[in-house]
Motif scaffolding. Structure first.
Motif, PDB file in Angstrom:
ATOM      1  N   LEU A  25     -53.707 -39.177 -28.160  1.00 36.39           N
ATOM      2  CA  LEU A  25     -53.935 -39.668 -29.292  1.00 36.39           C
ATOM      3  C   LEU A  25     -53.584 -38.591 -30.411  1.00 36.39           C
ATOM      4  O   LEU A  25     -54.018 -37.363 -30.177  1.00 36.39           O
ATOM      5  CB  LEU A  25     -55.502 -39.926 -29.496  1.00 36.39           C
ATOM      6  N   GLU A  74     -57.967 -41.694 -20.855  1.00 38.91           N
ATOM      7  CA  GLU A  74     -57.950 -39.957 -21.224  1.00 38.91           C
ATOM      8  C   GLU A  74     -58.632 -39.595 -19.848  1.00 38.91           C
ATOM      9  O   GLU A  74     -58.999 -38.026 -20.310  1.00 38.91           O
ATOM     10  CB  GLU A  74     -58.850 -39.616 -22.547  1.00 38.91           C
ATOM     11  N   VAL A  84     -63.561 -34.630 -28.691  1.00 39.59           N
ATOM     12  CA  VAL A  84     -62.299 -34.036 -28.333  1.00 39.59           C
ATOM     13  C   VAL A  84     -61.639 -34.227 -29.827  1.00 39.59           C
ATOM     14  O   VAL A  84     -60.886 -33.236 -30.536  1.00 39.59           O
ATOM     15  CB  VAL A  84     -61.544 -34.224 -27.255  1.00 39.59           C
TER      16      VAL A  84
HETATM   17  C1  LIG Z   1     -50.889 -29.129 -30.722  1.00 34.63           C
HETATM   18  C2  LIG Z   1     -51.377 -29.811 -29.413  1.00 34.63           C
HETATM   19  O1  LIG Z   1     -51.027 -29.598 -28.239  1.00 34.63           O
HETATM   20  N1  LIG Z   1     -52.254 -30.909 -29.661  1.00 34.63           N
HETATM   21  C3  LIG Z   1     -52.912 -31.718 -28.744  1.00 34.63           C
HETATM   22  C4  LIG Z   1     -53.486 -32.943 -29.336  1.00 34.63           C
HETATM   23  C5  LIG Z   1     -54.084 -33.548 -28.492  1.00 34.63           C
HETATM   24  N2  LIG Z   1     -54.251 -33.185 -27.116  1.00 34.63           N
HETATM   25  C6  LIG Z   1     -54.971 -34.250 -26.376  1.00 34.63           C
HETATM   26  O2  LIG Z   1     -54.855 -35.720 -26.729  1.00 34.63           O
HETATM   27  C7  LIG Z   1     -56.010 -36.621 -26.365  1.00 34.63           C
HETATM   28  C8  LIG Z   1     -56.557 -37.036 -27.572  1.00 34.63           C
HETATM   29  O3  LIG Z   1     -56.140 -36.105 -28.812  1.00 34.63           O
HETATM   30  C9  LIG Z   1     -56.830 -35.538 -25.955  1.00 34.63           C
HETATM   31  O4  LIG Z   1     -56.937 -35.582 -24.531  1.00 34.63           O
HETATM   32  C10 LIG Z   1     -56.436 -33.948 -26.495  1.00 34.63           C
HETATM   33  O5  LIG Z   1     -56.724 -33.098 -25.823  1.00 34.63           O
HETATM   34  C11 LIG Z   1     -53.476 -32.027 -26.738  1.00 34.63           C
HETATM   35  O6  LIG Z   1     -53.735 -31.991 -25.436  1.00 34.63           O
HETATM   36  N3  LIG Z   1     -52.687 -31.500 -27.551  1.00 34.63           N
END
Ligand SMILES: CC(=O)Nc1ccn([C@@H]2O[C@H](CO)[C@@H](O)[C@H]2O)c(=O)n1
Length: 105
Positions: A25, A74, A84
């Motif tokens: 997301l 997720e 998160v």
């Molecule tokens: C700069 C950068 O890397 N940004 C992100 C943004 C989101 N996510 C993952 O997407 C899902 C929903 O947001 C969750 O699992 C988050 O952790 C990520 O891993 N990294």
């Protein structure tokens, strides 16, 4: 502008590689990918490449519309997913669900 790469936090690397995390997301700025597109994936922390993914589709989804189905994709519970997102995108209501599949290395 289409994204040419995507990063994930290192803590999600294992779930992505094992196939238990199949969506991400993102905010509008990171939603510019299209179905069929192949993207290299690296860690946010050190920019280490760890796989390639193919985009299945991109769908707008509001924070309030998130369900257990999203959380399952997720590999989280819904409360975990909400936490998160609150941490990464504080105050953001409009998200974009990117569905992807991992390509064989
Ligand atoms: C700069 C950068 O890397 N940004 C992100 C943004 C989101 N996510 C993952 O997407 C899902 C929903 O947001 C969750 O699992 C988050 O952790 C990520 O891993 N990294």
């Amino acid at each position: 502008m289409l994204l040419t790469k995507i990063t994930f936090f290192e803590r999600f690397e294992h779930d992505i590689l094992s196939g238990s995390k199949t969506i991400t997301l993102r905010d509008e700025a990171e939603s510019h990918v299209i179905a069929g597109q192949i993207l290299p994936v690296s860690t946010f922390e050190t920019d280490r490449w760890f796989c390639d993914i193919q985009i299945i589709d991109v769908t707008p989804v509001k924070l309030t519309e998130l369900t257990k189905v999203h959380a399952k994709q997720e590999n989280m519970t819904l409360p975990q997913l909400r936490d998160v997102i609150a941490e990464i995108y504080p105050g953001l209501e409009q998200l974009f669900m990117i569905r992807f599949r991992i390509l064989p290395q």
